[in-house]
Design an enzyme around this catalytic site. Sequence first.
Site, PDB file in Angstrom:
ATOM      1  N   CYS A  46       0.832  -1.212   0.000  1.00 36.92           N
ATOM      2  CA  CYS A  46       0.000   0.000   0.000  1.00 36.92           C
ATOM      3  C   CYS A  46       0.868   1.264   0.000  1.00 36.92           C
ATOM      4  O   CYS A  46       1.682   1.470   0.894  1.00 36.92           O
ATOM      5  CB  CYS A  46      -0.912  -0.017   1.227  1.00 36.92           C
ATOM      6  N   CYS A  49       0.430   3.305   3.157  1.00 31.55           N
ATOM      7  CA  CYS A  49       1.091   2.641   4.285  1.00 31.55           C
ATOM      8  C   CYS A  49       2.599   2.855   4.219  1.00 31.55           C
ATOM      9  O   CYS A  49       3.243   3.073   5.250  1.00 31.55           O
ATOM     10  CB  CYS A  49       0.777   1.146   4.293  1.00 31.55           C
TER      11      CYS A  49
END
Length: 84
Positions: A46, A49
């Site tokens: 991600c 992230c």
Amino acid sequence: QHQDHDESLEELIADGAYAKPLTEENFESFLFATERQMVDFFAPWCKFCQRLAPVWELFAREAFNEGLPVGIGTVDCTVQRALC
């Protein structure tokens, strides 16, 4: 604009010494080890992230240095699916 730090954010996340990696085996004990807990549930692929990771580690280091009664952890949701 980003503030200057002693270490680059990339160096800080590579060290990874302050945010505790959590697994099914240590998650429950982590919850009871401190008064408060903050956990980053992430997926390594991600993009958002990835951007949060070095900031999260910096946050964990600052909390530790200030002696705050909070546990800072991380859960890799691609590995620890039961926790996510």
